[in-house]
Scaffold this motif. Structure first.
Motif, PDB file in Angstrom:
ATOM      1  N   ALA A 207      51.962   1.183  44.935  1.00  0.00           N
ATOM      2  CA  ALA A 207      51.687  -0.237  45.156  1.00  0.00           C
ATOM      3  C   ALA A 207      50.517  -0.454  46.105  1.00  0.00           C
ATOM      4  CB  ALA A 207      52.946  -0.920  45.703  1.00  0.00           C
ATOM      5  N   GLY A 208      50.409   0.371  47.161  1.00  0.00           N
ATOM      6  CA  GLY A 208      49.323   0.195  48.134  1.00  0.00           C
ATOM      7  C   GLY A 208      47.957   0.391  47.504  1.00  0.00           C
ATOM      8  N   ILE A 209      47.821   1.405  46.649  1.00  0.00           N
ATOM      9  CA  ILE A 209      46.542   1.671  45.990  1.00  0.00           C
ATOM     10  C   ILE A 209      46.204   0.541  45.024  1.00  0.00           C
ATOM     11  CG2 ILE A 209      45.367   3.178  44.340  1.00  0.00           C
ATOM     12  CD1 ILE A 209      46.707   5.528  45.604  1.00  0.00           C
ATOM     13  N   LEU A 210      47.201   0.083  44.276  1.00  0.00           N
ATOM     14  CA  LEU A 210      46.970  -0.989  43.323  1.00  0.00           C
ATOM     15  C   LEU A 210      46.557  -2.274  44.037  1.00  0.00           C
ATOM     16  CD1 LEU A 210      47.057  -1.317  40.270  1.00  0.00           C
ATOM     17  CD2 LEU A 210      49.406  -2.148  40.493  1.00  0.00           C
ATOM     18  N   ASN A 211      47.223  -2.548  45.161  1.00  0.00           N
ATOM     19  CA  ASN A 211      46.880  -3.727  45.964  1.00  0.00           C
ATOM     20  C   ASN A 211      45.454  -3.628  46.480  1.00  0.00           C
ATOM     21  OD1 ASN A 211      46.792  -5.913  47.674  1.00  0.00           O
ATOM     22  ND2 ASN A 211      48.613  -5.357  48.846  1.00  0.00           N
ATOM     23  N   SER A 212      45.067  -2.466  47.026  1.00  0.00           N
ATOM     24  CA  SER A 212      43.707  -2.279  47.555  1.00  0.00           C
ATOM     25  C   SER A 212      42.671  -2.400  46.449  1.00  0.00           C
ATOM     26  CB  SER A 212      43.594  -0.914  48.230  1.00  0.00           C
ATOM     27  OG  SER A 212      44.436  -0.851  49.361  1.00  0.00           O
ATOM     28  N   TYR A 213      42.977  -1.824  45.292  1.00  0.00           N
ATOM     29  CA  TYR A 213      42.049  -1.915  44.163  1.00  0.00           C
ATOM     30  C   TYR A 213      41.870  -3.375  43.744  1.00  0.00           C
ATOM     31  CZ  TYR A 213      40.243  -1.489  39.415  1.00  0.00           C
ATOM     32  OH  TYR A 213      39.493  -1.626  38.276  1.00  0.00           O
ATOM     33  N   TRP A 214      42.964  -4.107  43.679  1.00  0.00           N
ATOM     34  CA  TRP A 214      42.889  -5.510  43.299  1.00  0.00           C
ATOM     35  C   TRP A 214      42.000  -6.278  44.271  1.00  0.00           C
ATOM     36  CZ3 TRP A 214      44.774  -8.319  39.213  1.00  0.00           C
ATOM     37  CH2 TRP A 214      44.758  -9.703  39.342  1.00  0.00           C
ATOM     38  N   ARG A 215      42.167  -5.997  45.573  1.00  0.00           N
ATOM     39  CA  ARG A 215      41.376  -6.687  46.586  1.00  0.00           C
ATOM     40  C   ARG A 215      39.888  -6.364  46.451  1.00  0.00           C
ATOM     41  NH1 ARG A 215      43.854 -11.033  48.762  1.00  0.00           N
ATOM     42  NH2 ARG A 215      45.987 -10.526  49.383  1.00  0.00           N
ATOM     43  N   LEU A 216      39.573  -5.120  46.153  1.00  0.00           N
ATOM     44  CA  LEU A 216      38.168  -4.735  46.007  1.00  0.00           C
ATOM     45  C   LEU A 216      37.523  -5.394  44.797  1.00  0.00           C
ATOM     46  CD1 LEU A 216      38.239  -0.904  46.837  1.00  0.00           C
ATOM     47  CD2 LEU A 216      37.192  -2.705  48.204  1.00  0.00           C
ATOM     48  N   MET A 217      38.273  -5.488  43.714  1.00  0.00           N
ATOM     49  CA  MET A 217      37.700  -5.970  42.466  1.00  0.00           C
ATOM     50  C   MET A 217      37.718  -7.492  42.327  1.00  0.00           C
ATOM     51  SD  MET A 217      36.616  -3.354  40.773  1.00  0.00           S
ATOM     52  CE  MET A 217      36.145  -2.657  42.362  1.00  0.00           C
TER      53      MET A 217
ATOM     54  N   ASP B  48      45.925  -2.709  52.896  1.00  0.00           N
ATOM     55  CA  ASP B  48      46.390  -3.756  51.999  1.00  0.00           C
ATOM     56  C   ASP B  48      45.723  -5.102  52.254  1.00  0.00           C
ATOM     57  OD1 ASP B  48      48.897  -2.487  50.590  1.00  0.00           O
ATOM     58  OD2 ASP B  48      48.909  -1.868  52.674  1.00  0.00           O
ATOM     59  N   GLY B  49      45.328  -5.377  53.476  1.00  0.00           N
ATOM     60  CA  GLY B  49      44.747  -6.675  53.783  1.00  0.00           C
ATOM     61  C   GLY B  49      45.833  -7.725  53.845  1.00  0.00           C
ATOM     62  N   PRO B  50      45.479  -9.006  53.686  1.00  0.00           N
ATOM     63  CA  PRO B  50      46.470 -10.084  53.752  1.00  0.00           C
ATOM     64  C   PRO B  50      47.494  -9.956  52.632  1.00  0.00           C
ATOM     65  CG  PRO B  50      44.226 -10.929  53.884  1.00  0.00           C
ATOM     66  CD  PRO B  50      44.134  -9.508  53.490  1.00  0.00           C
ATOM     67  N   LEU B  51      48.629 -10.637  52.799  1.00  0.00           N
ATOM     68  CA  LEU B  51      49.647 -10.634  51.766  1.00  0.00           C
ATOM     69  C   LEU B  51      49.094 -11.252  50.486  1.00  0.00           C
ATOM     70  CD1 LEU B  51      52.766 -11.793  53.809  1.00  0.00           C
ATOM     71  CD2 LEU B  51      52.246  -9.477  53.017  1.00  0.00           C
ATOM     72  N   LEU B  52      49.577 -10.750  49.362  1.00  0.00           N
ATOM     73  CA  LEU B  52      49.137 -11.295  48.085  1.00  0.00           C
ATOM     74  C   LEU B  52      49.748 -12.667  47.854  1.00  0.00           C
ATOM     75  CD1 LEU B  52      49.593  -8.149  45.834  1.00  0.00           C
ATOM     76  CD2 LEU B  52      47.445  -9.082  46.641  1.00  0.00           C
ATOM     77  N   THR B  53      49.010 -13.524  47.140  1.00  0.00           N
ATOM     78  CA  THR B  53      49.562 -14.801  46.727  1.00  0.00           C
ATOM     79  C   THR B  53      50.578 -14.556  45.613  1.00  0.00           C
ATOM     80  OG1 THR B  53      47.931 -15.164  45.012  1.00  0.00           O
ATOM     81  CG2 THR B  53      47.347 -15.896  47.236  1.00  0.00           C
ATOM     82  N   MET B  54      51.349 -15.574  45.279  1.00  0.00           N
ATOM     83  CA  MET B  54      52.341 -15.418  44.212  1.00  0.00           C
ATOM     84  C   MET B  54      51.685 -15.114  42.877  1.00  0.00           C
ATOM     85  SD  MET B  54      55.133 -18.410  45.135  1.00  0.00           S
ATOM     86  CE  MET B  54      56.145 -17.948  43.728  1.00  0.00           C
ATOM     87  N   ASN B  55      50.529 -15.752  42.610  1.00  0.00           N
ATOM     88  CA  ASN B  55      49.828 -15.491  41.349  1.00  0.00           C
ATOM     89  C   ASN B  55      49.318 -14.058  41.286  1.00  0.00           C
ATOM     90  OD1 ASN B  55      50.238 -18.048  40.362  1.00  0.00           O
ATOM     91  ND2 ASN B  55      48.267 -18.852  41.100  1.00  0.00           N
ATOM     92  N   GLU B  56      48.784 -13.570  42.444  1.00  0.00           N
ATOM     93  CA  GLU B  56      48.304 -12.191  42.482  1.00  0.00           C
ATOM     94  C   GLU B  56      49.463 -11.214  42.335  1.00  0.00           C
ATOM     95  OE1 GLU B  56      44.320 -12.673  45.278  1.00  0.00           O
ATOM     96  OE2 GLU B  56      46.259 -12.228  46.191  1.00  0.00           O
ATOM     97  N   GLU B  57      50.608 -11.515  42.967  1.00  0.00           N
ATOM     98  CA  GLU B  57      51.791 -10.670  42.831  1.00  0.00           C
ATOM     99  C   GLU B  57      52.205 -10.564  41.364  1.00  0.00           C
ATOM    100  OE1 GLU B  57      53.555  -8.819  44.695  1.00  0.00           O
ATOM    101  OE2 GLU B  57      53.570  -9.500  46.781  1.00  0.00           O
ATOM    102  N   ALA B  58      52.199 -11.714  40.680  1.00  0.00           N
ATOM    103  CA  ALA B  58      52.601 -11.721  39.275  1.00  0.00           C
ATOM    104  C   ALA B  58      51.631 -10.917  38.423  1.00  0.00           C
ATOM    105  CB  ALA B  58      52.697 -13.162  38.772  1.00  0.00           C
ATOM    106  N   ALA B  59      50.306 -11.079  38.720  1.00  0.00           N
ATOM    107  CA  ALA B  59      49.301 -10.343  37.952  1.00  0.00           C
ATOM    108  C   ALA B  59      49.436  -8.848  38.169  1.00  0.00           C
ATOM    109  CB  ALA B  59      47.905 -10.818  38.346  1.00  0.00           C
ATOM    110  N   LEU B  60      49.648  -8.431  39.427  1.00  0.00           N
ATOM    111  CA  LEU B  60      49.805  -7.016  39.728  1.00  0.00           C
ATOM    112  C   LEU B  60      51.084  -6.455  39.113  1.00  0.00           C
ATOM    113  CD1 LEU B  60      48.610  -6.793  43.434  1.00  0.00           C
ATOM    114  CD2 LEU B  60      47.669  -5.577  41.487  1.00  0.00           C
ATOM    115  N   TYR B  61      52.142  -7.252  39.143  1.00  0.00           N
ATOM    116  CA  TYR B  61      53.404  -6.806  38.566  1.00  0.00           C
ATOM    117  C   TYR B  61      53.246  -6.533  37.077  1.00  0.00           C
ATOM    118  CZ  TYR B  61      58.424  -6.608  37.660  1.00  0.00           C
ATOM    119  OH  TYR B  61      59.685  -6.198  37.294  1.00  0.00           O
ATOM    120  N   GLU B  62      52.541  -7.454  36.397  1.00  0.00           N
ATOM    121  CA  GLU B  62      52.305  -7.275  34.966  1.00  0.00           C
ATOM    122  C   GLU B  62      51.391  -6.084  34.713  1.00  0.00           C
ATOM    123  OE1 GLU B  62      50.402  -9.723  31.174  1.00  0.00           O
ATOM    124  OE2 GLU B  62      50.677 -10.711  33.114  1.00  0.00           O
ATOM    125  N   LEU B  63      50.339  -5.931  35.578  1.00  0.00           N
ATOM    126  CA  LEU B  63      49.381  -4.836  35.431  1.00  0.00           C
ATOM    127  C   LEU B  63      50.083  -3.488  35.557  1.00  0.00           C
ATOM    128  CD1 LEU B  63      46.301  -4.348  35.133  1.00  0.00           C
ATOM    129  CD2 LEU B  63      46.203  -4.221  37.614  1.00  0.00           C
TER     130      LEU B  63
END
Length: 451
Positions: free
Chosen positions: A114-124, A431-446
């Motif tokens: 989860a940490g890597i996926l979160n960091s990748y999402w933040r970078l992209m 990880d940076g700041p907490l993900l928003t609900m929309n970002e959480e949903a997108a990452l969960y689906e990803l």
């Protein structure tokens, strides 16, 4: 999700390696992840795997979705017949070899931390000036400095390659290639192409025949530039002299001028006007014809700088353009302009010559020159400075420019040592700041519900 993220996970083994199986339930044991292939063909070569107890050796191909195998037409390319494993985020379609055998597939979507996926999402997915803007402080300074050195090498090697191509185009005439490169650099971003066209229109060998006459050099260059004005009733005595010399020399050498429309004056300071730059080029050739040879012979950066310490003809000391008198001045090249010529012309030429002669001493001199010159000053470097990434010399400023244009602007975070270091941070640091609900949903689906 981009395919290079799958490459990163595979290269760094940054996915859950426990109980690996193919999508059809066969057990997988990885002995060798293979070598990353940056050329055409499968993504990794020389991989070694054991699948359901059978040993395999060959290529490994990666996609975000398995159906991209067919979208990329790998099914009709014999180079992919030796693929032993298809690594994907999601298998949405089984893939088969030309002989009908199904290619084993490893699906990663439930195996990404989860940490890597979160960091990748933040970078992209951000609108920062650089993707990792808020996380730079997490990367140790030695690691950043080592990466800057590598990026500087990439930049100067690319420029040396372009210079070498110019040398080849001039039949290995290093002086001609250097003269053309110098003219282009003098033109800057606005008139670089026009100065290059001018240099190509009047070969150095022609100019060297008239090296001892500054008037003839100026006549040749201004005549070829197309900037020499037509005769008028009232004009400076200098202009008829230039026109007369040029007409004679044009016929003698069979020259054809470039169009005057190639030049730009808009938003240029007078010292950067193309007329001034052409006069400076003529003065350089008048003082030192063999500029590349002198660059090779120079003992240090100070001697190289002296090559560009020139005085213009009397006319250009009180003119910026033909027929328009201005305040008197030497119109010398400023320190920043000279530094730019050393950085953009001499340093790449020295590296190209080092490759040609198989002599690293010239490359070392180029790098020493960049380390000795002060850092450049522009809005990109001022922005880096504001992020706590100041350039201490021209080598570092060149590296930072390369980093911004070739990595940050192109979102090549996974090819950047800083981006990889951030992705490899322990969970909770990057990880940076907490993900928003929309970002959480997108990452969960990803991740296929694996977070």
């Amino acid at each position: 999700m981009r395919e290079d993220f799958i490459h990163f996970l595979w290269r760094q083994a940054r996915f859950d390696l426990r109980d690996l199986t193919t999508t059809t339930g066969q057990t997988i044991s990885i002995q060798n992840f293979g070598r990353h292939n940056v050329d055409a063909g499968p993504d990794f070569s020389s991989g070694q795997l054991r699948i359901d107890g059978m040993q395999w050796a060959g290529n490994i191909e990666m996609h975000v979705k398995s159906s991209e195998w067919y979208a990329h037409q790998h099914d009709s390319d014999p180079a992919y017949d030796n693929v032993i494993l298809h690594v994907v985020l999601e298998e949405d379609r089984p893939v088969y070899r030309a002989n009908g055998d199904r290619i084993p597939c490893l699906e990663l979507r439930n195996r990404i931390p989860a940490g890597i996926l979160n960091s990748y999402w933040r970078l992209m997915h951000n609108e920062h000036w650089i993707p990792c803007q808020g996380q730079l402080q997490l990367v140790a300074d030695p690691e950043r400095q080592q990466w800057l050195e590598q990026v500087l090498t990439e930049r100067i090697e690319a420029r040396a390659h372009r210079f070498a191509e110019r040398v080849q185009a001039t039949n290995l005439d290093w002086e001609e290639a250097f003269y053309q490169s110098l003219a282009r650099a003098l033109g800057g971003r606005v008139n670089g192409e026009a100065m290059d066209m001018l240099a190509r229109s009047v070969p150095l060998r022609v100019l060297l025949k008239h090296k001892h006459s500054l008037l003839q050099l100026e006549a040749l260059l201004f005549g070829q530039s197309g900037l020499l004005p037509e005769a008028r009733d009232e004009e400076d005595a200098y202009l008829p002299l230039l026109r007369r010399e040029y007409k004679l020399l044009q016929i003698k050498h069979g020259l054809c001028p470039i169009p005057a429309t190639a030049w730009r004056y808009l938003r240029l300071r007078p010292n950067n006007f193309p007329t001034v730059r052409i006069a400076q080029l003529a003065a350089m050739l008048h003082r030192t014809g063999q500029l590349f040879g002198k660059s090779l012979a120079a003992a240090d950066g100070r001697e190289m700088k002296n090559m560009f310490s020139i005085s213009l003809s009397n006319y250009w000391r009180n003119h910026y353009r033909f027929g328009k008198e201005a305040a008197y001045g030497e119109r010398r090249l400023g320190a920043s302009a000279i530094h730019s010529l050393l950085i953009n012309t001499i340093a790449p030429a020295l590296v190209a010559y080092a490759h040609y002669r198989l002599d690293d001493r010239f490359r070392d001199r180029a790098l020493a020159l960049l380390r000795d010159l002060p850092a450049e000053d522009n809005k990109v470097l001022r922005k880096w400075n504001g992020l706590g990434f100041p350039a201490k010399n021209a080598g570092e400023s060149q590296a930072l420019l390369q980093l911004k244009t070739e990595f940050c602007d192109k979102s090549r975070c996974l090819e950047c040592a800083i981006g990889r270091a951030l992705l490899n941070q322990p969970y909770g640091q990057s990880d940076g700041p907490l993900l928003t609900m929309n970002e959480e949903a997108a990452l969960y689906e990803l991740a296929g519900g694996g977070l």
